[in-house]
Design a protein around this motif. Structure first.
Motif, PDB file in Angstrom:
ATOM      1  N   SER A 203       0.667   7.835  -5.199  1.00 24.72           N
ATOM      2  CA  SER A 203       2.090   8.144  -5.047  1.00 24.72           C
ATOM      3  C   SER A 203       2.612   7.815  -3.661  1.00 24.72           C
ATOM      4  CB  SER A 203       2.328   9.632  -5.342  1.00 24.72           C
ATOM      5  OG  SER A 203       1.584  10.446  -4.432  1.00 24.72           O
ATOM      6  N   THR A 206       5.916   4.178  -1.291  1.00 27.05           N
ATOM      7  CA  THR A 206       6.900   3.984  -2.360  1.00 27.05           C
ATOM      8  C   THR A 206       7.915   2.887  -2.056  1.00 27.05           C
ATOM      9  OG1 THR A 206       8.247   5.753  -1.378  1.00 27.05           O
ATOM     10  CG2 THR A 206       6.691   6.378  -3.114  1.00 27.05           C
ATOM     11  N   SER A 207       7.793   2.220  -0.914  1.00 28.80           N
ATOM     12  CA  SER A 207       8.721   1.143  -0.575  1.00 28.80           C
ATOM     13  C   SER A 207       7.927  -0.079  -0.135  1.00 28.80           C
ATOM     14  CB  SER A 207       9.676   1.586   0.536  1.00 28.80           C
ATOM     15  OG  SER A 207       8.978   1.717   1.763  1.00 28.80           O
ATOM     16  N   ARG A 238       4.822  -0.970  -1.837  1.00 30.26           N
ATOM     17  CA  ARG A 238       5.257  -1.483  -3.129  1.00 30.26           C
ATOM     18  C   ARG A 238       5.586  -2.959  -2.989  1.00 30.26           C
ATOM     19  NH1 ARG A 238       4.403   1.712  -7.486  1.00 30.26           N
ATOM     20  NH2 ARG A 238       5.969   0.459  -8.558  1.00 30.26           N
ATOM     21  N   ALA A 243       2.299  -1.186  -7.415  1.00 35.69           N
ATOM     22  CA  ALA A 243       1.728  -0.309  -6.384  1.00 35.69           C
ATOM     23  C   ALA A 243       0.549  -1.031  -5.748  1.00 35.69           C
ATOM     24  CB  ALA A 243       1.270   1.015  -6.997  1.00 35.69           C
TER      25      ALA A 243
END
Length: 363
Positions: A203, A206-207, A238, A243
């Motif tokens: 997780s 995320t960018s 990302r 991912a």
């Protein structure tokens, strides 16, 4: 104006409204229409005006260019196939550098449906795309160079699957080649107890901006079923909707061995300290001094009682020459010879000698 004239005028207006450079060829490869962008591009690049006007056979222009530029040969052959009907379309990127900057264009040719069987040709500048592709290639090359030169195991993991790895990573997992790891779920490579820790990092990042995850220890599961302690460092980001994680593994087996050795030294020193304390207590009761000599370090140690006998501070550590100097002059050579032979030949000795303390009569 005839209907054909009106149709031609409308087609010309449509072509001029397009942002790309466009030309329409007939069944023989002769240009029947060119738009305003086609003409302007030719003029701005010093093209011969006779080669950019309707009525010119574009296939011949490409063939002549092929004599000077091998890449133009591919364009000429591909266009010939489209114009002749042997293929429906053609897409090809090619460089077209000016004296001041590097440029790339994309040629698209498509066979038109209709009785005339014409061909539409467009040229669109795609320089930004090529620059981005070059930057991506450079970045990937740098990443591969880092992985290949790193003394640690390095993996690139995309959507939970190993996409690439270096030789060290293969060695850590006892695989013959890095390719043997490709396609594996990263969770398969760790013990069940460790998988939740690794899954929790999915997780993160995320960018498109990489996120650094501080090192932590894990137990990887090798091909032969054995386990190995490793320090794991993750950089997550990302890449579009993928991912992506670059994971570095440092073998901790040597570090663990070093830690154990340091702990053994600490315990040995603690034990030696206890023994020294007991020896000092016994020496005080018996009024007997003792000493030890570390041959490797050339370091002489006196017990507290020996220090008291010599009249020096309790923590005093003399050199060998200084210790011999406390003996009477006539005994110093005998003491030196006995200690030297014990050190070099392993011969024990026992002798009587006179000490001359700093603050008392000879003993």
């Amino acid at each position: 104006m005839t209907p054909n004239d009106r149709s031609d005028a409308r087609l010309q207006a449509v072509l001029d409204a397009l942002p790309a450079t466009c030309a329409v060829l007939d069944a023989n490869g002769v240009m029947t229409f060119v738009n305003q962008q086609w003409r302007e591009f030719g003029r701005s690049n010093d093209a011969d005006p006779a080669t950019i006007q309707p009525g010119v056979n574009y296939l011949e222009v490409c063939r002549r260019s092929a004599a000077e530029d091998p890449r133009a040969s591919s364009i000429a052959k591909g266009l010939e196939q489209v114009v002749s009907g042997r293929r429906d379309d053609l897409t090809l990127d090619y460089p077209c550098h000016s004296p001041t900057k590097k440029r790339w264009f994309r040629l698209y040719a498509a066979r038109l449906v209709g009785p005339d069987h014409g061909t539409l040709i467009t040229h669109v500048e795609v320089t930004p795309l090529h620059r981005q592709a070059k930057q991506l290639q450079d970045s990937m090359a740098q990443s591969r160079a880092f992985r290949d030169s790193s003394p640690n195991g390095v993996m690139l993991v995309i959507d939970g699957k190993v996409a690439s790895a270096n030789v060290v990573a293969a060695r850590l997992w006892r695989e013959s080649t890095p390719a043997a790891l490709f396609g594996h779920s990263i969770n398969e490579l760790f013990t069940p107890e460790q998988r939740a820790v690794l899954t929790a990092t999915e997780s993160r990042g995320t960018s498109s901006r990489p996120e650094y995850i501080a090192p932590f220890e894990m137990q990887l599961r090798r091909k032969d079923g054995s386990t190995l302690a490793v320090e794991t460092t993750i950089i997550a980001w990302r890449d579009g909707d993928r991912a992506t994680r670059q994971i570095t593994f440092r073998d901790l087996s040597e570090l663990i061995t070093l830690r154990q050795a340091e702990e053994n030294v600490r315990l040995a020193k603690a034990e030696a300290s206890v023994m020294t304390s007991l020896l000092n207590s016994a020496s005080r009761l018996a009024k007997v001094g003792g000493w030890s000599y570390d041959i490797t370090a050339d370091e002489l140690r006196w017990t507290e009682q020996t220090c008291l006998i010599h009249g020096v501070p309790l923590d005093h550590s003399p050199t060998f020459e200084e210790a011999v100097g406390y003996y009477a002059p006539e005994d110093r050579e005998r003491v030196t010879t006995a200690v030297t032979r014990c050190k070099t030949e392993g011969l024990p000795y026992s002798l009587r000698a006179t000490l001359e303390p700093l603050d008392g009569p000879p003993l």
